[in-house]
Structure formats: structure tokens, C-alpha cells
Design a protein around this motif. Structure first.
Motif, PDB file in Angstrom:
ATOM      1  N   MET A   1       0.799  -1.217   0.000  1.00  0.00           N
ATOM      2  CA  MET A   1       0.000   0.000   0.000  1.00  0.00           C
ATOM      3  C   MET A   1       0.836   1.274   0.000  1.00  0.00           C
ATOM      4  O   MET A   1       0.306   2.365  -0.177  1.00  0.00           O
ATOM      5  CB  MET A   1      -0.945   0.016   1.209  1.00  0.00           C
ATOM      6  N   GLY A   2       2.141   1.163   0.211  1.00  0.00           N
ATOM      7  CA  GLY A   2       2.989   2.352   0.169  1.00  0.00           C
ATOM      8  C   GLY A   2       3.067   2.920  -1.242  1.00  0.00           C
ATOM      9  O   GLY A   2       2.958   2.187  -2.234  1.00  0.00           O
ATOM     10  N   PRO A   3       3.266   4.231  -1.368  1.00  0.00           N
ATOM     11  CA  PRO A   3       3.303   4.854  -2.695  1.00  0.00           C
ATOM     12  C   PRO A   3       4.547   4.488  -3.490  1.00  0.00           C
ATOM     13  O   PRO A   3       5.642   4.356  -2.947  1.00  0.00           O
ATOM     14  CB  PRO A   3       3.274   6.349  -2.382  1.00  0.00           C
ATOM     15  N   THR A   4       4.343   4.317  -4.799  1.00  0.00           N
ATOM     16  CA  THR A   4       5.436   4.154  -5.757  1.00  0.00           C
ATOM     17  C   THR A   4       5.095   4.985  -6.992  1.00  0.00           C
ATOM     18  O   THR A   4       3.942   5.357  -7.201  1.00  0.00           O
ATOM     19  CB  THR A   4       5.631   2.686  -6.174  1.00  0.00           C
ATOM     20  N   ALA A   5       6.093   5.272  -7.807  1.00  0.00           N
ATOM     21  CA  ALA A   5       5.879   6.092  -8.997  1.00  0.00           C
ATOM     22  C   ALA A   5       4.851   5.437  -9.908  1.00  0.00           C
ATOM     23  O   ALA A   5       4.966   4.260 -10.262  1.00  0.00           O
ATOM     24  CB  ALA A   5       7.198   6.277  -9.748  1.00  0.00           C
ATOM     25  N   ALA A   6       3.829   6.201 -10.285  1.00  0.00           N
ATOM     26  CA  ALA A   6       2.752   5.709 -11.145  1.00  0.00           C
ATOM     27  C   ALA A   6       2.124   4.432 -10.574  1.00  0.00           C
ATOM     28  O   ALA A   6       1.624   3.602 -11.323  1.00  0.00           O
ATOM     29  CB  ALA A   6       3.251   5.470 -12.572  1.00  0.00           C
ATOM     30  N   ASN A   7       2.161   4.300  -9.252  1.00  0.00           N
ATOM     31  CA  ASN A   7       1.610   3.116  -8.589  1.00  0.00           C
ATOM     32  C   ASN A   7       2.161   1.828  -9.204  1.00  0.00           C
ATOM     33  O   ASN A   7       1.471   0.812  -9.289  1.00  0.00           O
ATOM     34  CB  ASN A   7       0.067   3.120  -8.665  1.00  0.00           C
ATOM     35  N   SER A   8       3.432   1.877  -9.616  1.00  0.00           N
ATOM     36  CA  SER A   8       4.005   0.794 -10.417  1.00  0.00           C
ATOM     37  C   SER A   8       4.318  -0.458  -9.609  1.00  0.00           C
ATOM     38  O   SER A   8       4.343  -1.561 -10.166  1.00  0.00           O
ATOM     39  CB  SER A   8       5.274   1.276 -11.116  1.00  0.00           C
ATOM     40  N   GLY A   9       4.605  -0.315  -8.322  1.00  0.00           N
ATOM     41  CA  GLY A   9       4.872  -1.482  -7.475  1.00  0.00           C
ATOM     42  C   GLY A   9       5.816  -2.487  -8.105  1.00  0.00           C
ATOM     43  O   GLY A   9       5.457  -3.661  -8.271  1.00  0.00           O
ATOM     44  N   PRO A  10       7.046  -2.098  -8.456  1.00  0.00           N
ATOM     45  CA  PRO A  10       7.929  -3.015  -9.180  1.00  0.00           C
ATOM     46  C   PRO A  10       8.552  -4.115  -8.326  1.00  0.00           C
ATOM     47  O   PRO A  10       9.147  -5.045  -8.869  1.00  0.00           O
ATOM     48  CB  PRO A  10       9.015  -2.089  -9.722  1.00  0.00           C
ATOM     49  N   ALA A  11       8.456  -4.019  -7.018  1.00  0.00           N
ATOM     50  CA  ALA A  11       9.109  -5.014  -6.163  1.00  0.00           C
ATOM     51  C   ALA A  11       8.445  -6.381  -6.294  1.00  0.00           C
ATOM     52  O   ALA A  11       7.219  -6.485  -6.416  1.00  0.00           O
ATOM     53  CB  ALA A  11       9.090  -4.567  -4.703  1.00  0.00           C
ATOM     54  N   ARG A  12       9.263  -7.421  -6.249  1.00  0.00           N
ATOM     55  CA  ARG A  12       8.797  -8.804  -6.206  1.00  0.00           C
ATOM     56  C   ARG A  12       9.486  -9.478  -5.027  1.00  0.00           C
ATOM     57  O   ARG A  12      10.678  -9.250  -4.777  1.00  0.00           O
ATOM     58  CB  ARG A  12       9.120  -9.536  -7.510  1.00  0.00           C
ATOM     59  N   PHE A  13       8.751 -10.289  -4.291  1.00  0.00           N
ATOM     60  CA  PHE A  13       9.238 -10.813  -3.024  1.00  0.00           C
ATOM     61  C   PHE A  13       9.292 -12.347  -3.056  1.00  0.00           C
ATOM     62  O   PHE A  13       8.334 -12.992  -3.483  1.00  0.00           O
ATOM     63  CB  PHE A  13       8.316 -10.378  -1.882  1.00  0.00           C
ATOM     64  N   VAL A  14      10.399 -12.873  -2.609  1.00  0.00           N
ATOM     65  CA  VAL A  14      10.524 -14.310  -2.363  1.00  0.00           C
ATOM     66  C   VAL A  14      10.807 -14.479  -0.883  1.00  0.00           C
ATOM     67  O   VAL A  14      11.847 -14.020  -0.386  1.00  0.00           O
ATOM     68  CB  VAL A  14      11.654 -14.953  -3.194  1.00  0.00           C
ATOM     69  N   PHE A  15       9.894 -15.119  -0.164  1.00  0.00           N
ATOM     70  CA  PHE A  15      10.072 -15.356   1.268  1.00  0.00           C
ATOM     71  C   PHE A  15      10.703 -16.730   1.452  1.00  0.00           C
ATOM     72  O   PHE A  15      10.053 -17.758   1.264  1.00  0.00           O
ATOM     73  CB  PHE A  15       8.731 -15.269   2.000  1.00  0.00           C
ATOM     74  N   VAL A  16      11.974 -16.729   1.790  1.00  0.00           N
ATOM     75  CA  VAL A  16      12.716 -17.980   1.949  1.00  0.00           C
ATOM     76  C   VAL A  16      12.570 -18.441   3.395  1.00  0.00           C
ATOM     77  O   VAL A  16      13.049 -17.776   4.328  1.00  0.00           O
ATOM     78  CB  VAL A  16      14.203 -17.783   1.594  1.00  0.00           C
TER      79      VAL A  16
ATOM     80  N   PRO B   1      14.902   2.340 -21.499  1.00  0.00           N
ATOM     81  CA  PRO B   1      15.273   1.286 -20.541  1.00  0.00           C
ATOM     82  C   PRO B   1      16.009   1.800 -19.312  1.00  0.00           C
ATOM     83  O   PRO B   1      15.832   1.270 -18.220  1.00  0.00           O
ATOM     84  CB  PRO B   1      16.164   0.348 -21.367  1.00  0.00           C
ATOM     85  N   SER B   2      16.822   2.854 -19.477  1.00  0.00           N
ATOM     86  CA  SER B   2      17.546   3.381 -18.324  1.00  0.00           C
ATOM     87  C   SER B   2      16.592   4.053 -17.349  1.00  0.00           C
ATOM     88  O   SER B   2      16.789   3.989 -16.124  1.00  0.00           O
ATOM     89  CB  SER B   2      18.630   4.358 -18.770  1.00  0.00           C
ATOM     90  N   VAL B   3      15.545   4.701 -17.857  1.00  0.00           N
ATOM     91  CA  VAL B   3      14.537   5.309 -16.987  1.00  0.00           C
ATOM     92  C   VAL B   3      13.764   4.229 -16.255  1.00  0.00           C
ATOM     93  O   VAL B   3      13.499   4.336 -15.043  1.00  0.00           O
ATOM     94  CB  VAL B   3      13.589   6.206 -17.807  1.00  0.00           C
ATOM     95  N   ALA B   4      13.387   3.180 -16.967  1.00  0.00           N
ATOM     96  CA  ALA B   4      12.657   2.073 -16.335  1.00  0.00           C
ATOM     97  C   ALA B   4      13.495   1.402 -15.256  1.00  0.00           C
ATOM     98  O   ALA B   4      12.998   1.094 -14.167  1.00  0.00           O
ATOM     99  CB  ALA B   4      12.242   1.056 -17.396  1.00  0.00           C
ATOM    100  N   GLU B   5      14.783   1.195 -15.539  1.00  0.00           N
ATOM    101  CA  GLU B   5      15.676   0.562 -14.568  1.00  0.00           C
ATOM    102  C   GLU B   5      15.812   1.412 -13.311  1.00  0.00           C
ATOM    103  O   GLU B   5      15.713   0.907 -12.190  1.00  0.00           O
ATOM    104  CB  GLU B   5      17.054   0.355 -15.202  1.00  0.00           C
ATOM    105  N   GLU B   6      16.032   2.709 -13.503  1.00  0.00           N
ATOM    106  CA  GLU B   6      16.191   3.596 -12.350  1.00  0.00           C
ATOM    107  C   GLU B   6      14.914   3.654 -11.524  1.00  0.00           C
ATOM    108  O   GLU B   6      14.956   3.611 -10.283  1.00  0.00           O
ATOM    109  CB  GLU B   6      16.582   4.995 -12.804  1.00  0.00           C
ATOM    110  N   SER B   7      13.777   3.723 -12.185  1.00  0.00           N
ATOM    111  CA  SER B   7      12.509   3.786 -11.465  1.00  0.00           C
ATOM    112  C   SER B   7      12.249   2.496 -10.701  1.00  0.00           C
ATOM    113  O   SER B   7      11.811   2.518  -9.543  1.00  0.00           O
ATOM    114  CB  SER B   7      11.368   4.053 -12.445  1.00  0.00           C
ATOM    115  N   ALA B   8      12.513   1.360 -11.336  1.00  0.00           N
ATOM    116  CA  ALA B   8      12.289   0.082 -10.671  1.00  0.00           C
ATOM    117  C   ALA B   8      13.179  -0.064  -9.445  1.00  0.00           C
ATOM    118  O   ALA B   8      12.733  -0.540  -8.391  1.00  0.00           O
ATOM    119  CB  ALA B   8      12.535  -1.064 -11.651  1.00  0.00           C
ATOM    120  N   LEU B   9      14.448   0.341  -9.558  1.00  0.00           N
ATOM    121  CA  LEU B   9      15.365   0.254  -8.436  1.00  0.00           C
ATOM    122  C   LEU B   9      14.919   1.164  -7.298  1.00  0.00           C
ATOM    123  O   LEU B   9      14.832   0.739  -6.133  1.00  0.00           O
ATOM    124  CB  LEU B   9      16.780   0.621  -8.887  1.00  0.00           C
TER     125      LEU B   9
END
Length: 206
Positions: A52-67, A124-132
């Protein structure tokens, strides 16, 4: 696409000092862990809060693996630094937080009122920076969500990214950003809290 008009709910009172203590003032990053598992329903609740936290354009790029399993740890631990390996081995959960370089494919769902949103990340460089950047934000939300659920967290950055990517994200456009150990921390062996910079040292008001 027109979305329903959002009406703000009544603004709640500021949180009590006890919550500020839990989330910030008395919260610590843990390196030692109790032998107490984190149930799967709590991991789902953890994600439901963190997303629910804000991200640019509500993009939510994070992906989680719970080990959580021994088999998962056996795949993960060889790729950690020698100082981080025992921390993750003892933690009930080690969350791998990656980011999806192809996050734009979800923007029609997540940002439906602006059909042109995918074009904002065409470079691609903009997408990479935003995702990071935004997956790093989401890592912070994950830590705060864990603390709110009476869990403890300990972020890690010493690892072989390529090794973890090959082990957990092969064949995808996801790459590793950070790791976060999650569970119930042990206070024994904890160092005193380290100092922080004062307002005057770190901030300007202009």
C-alpha cells in the motif's frame, strides 16, 4: 478511463508515542533470531500492508521471495557474504526483494486512468532507475509493516546479486535489490543504538 471520485475518510489522530516507539524510536535491526516460525498467513498480511505504500505511477515493481525452508536456505546462503550468512541462516524468514524490469506491463491495471503511462518508461535506463528506486521504497515499507505486525527485521546488502538472480529469478526480468531477515529478534548480543546525525547536520530548510 474515469475512476470513481475518491473521498478522504476522516483524518485520524496522530499515532500514539507507543507506535512511534515500535516503528521508529525503539525499533532495531536484528541479527539474532528466536527459533520461532513466522506463519504463512502473517507473511501474506505483511505483503498486504507493504504493497500500500506509494510508488511512482503506482508501479509497485518489487517482487518478493520469502525464503523459509531449509531447502530454500540451502539455495540462498551460498550467495551471501560470510558475515551475513549466519544471520540469514538463523532468521525464520529471509525476504529476497527484487524488482521487475518489465513492471510497465502491469500499468494498465495499476494506473488505468493514464493510458500513456507505459510510454513514460520507454527508455530502458529510466525504467531501470525507477524500478530500483521504487523497489527500495517498498523494502522500507516491508520493514515498517513487519514492525507494525510485532515482527522484527534486519536488512542485508552483502550478497552476490548475479548468483541469487540465477538461483531464484532465472528466465525472468526480475533482479535482486535487497534482502530482509524477518522474524522475532533476540535482544542478547544486541549493540547499543548507534548515533544519528542531528537535524542541523543533515537538513536544510529553504
Amino acid at each position: 478511463m474515469d475512476l470513481p471520485v475518491w473521498k478522504a475518510p476522516p483524518r485520524p489522530e496522530a499515532v500514539e508515542e507507543a507506535w512511534l516507539n515500535r516503528l521508529f524510536l525503539q525499533a532495531r535491526s536484528f541479527t539474532r533470531w528466536q527459533a520461532r516460525p513466522v506463519p504463512s498467513h502473517l507473511l501474506k498480511r505483511l505483503y498486504d500492508l507493504a504493497r500500500m505504500g506509494p510508488t511512482a505511477a503506482n508501479s509497485g515493481p518489487a517482487r518478493f521471495v520469502f525464503v523459509t525452508s531449509e531447502a530454500g536456505k540451502a539455495r540462498l546462503l551460498p550467495h551471501l557474504s560470510s558475515t551475513n550468512r549466519p544471520k540469514a541462516a538463523e532468521a525464520p524468514v529471509c525476504a529476497i526483494v527484487g524488482y521487475d524490469r518489465d513492471f510497465v506491463r502491469n500499468l494498465p491495471k495499476l494506473f488505468p486512468h493514464s493510458p500513456s503511462a507505459p510510454s513514460w518508461f520507454a527508455d530502458p535506463s529510466v525504467a531501470e532507475e525507477s524500478a530500483l528506486k521504487n523497489s527500495t521504497l517498498q523494502t522500507a515499507y516491508l520493514i515498517l509493516a513487519a514492525r507494525a505486525l510485532d515482527l522484527d527485521a534486519g536488512p542485508l546488502s552483502g550478497f552476490d546479486r548475479a548468483g541469487i538472480d540465477a538461483e531464484f529469478f532465472a528466465g525472468t526480468n526480475i533482479t535482486t535489490n535487497l534482502l530482509v531477515n524477518i522474524g522475532f529478534g533476540r535482544a542478547d548480543g544486541q549493540h547499543p543504538r548507534l548515533p544519528r546525525l542531528d537535524f542541523e547536520e543533515a537538513c536544510d530548510v529553504v
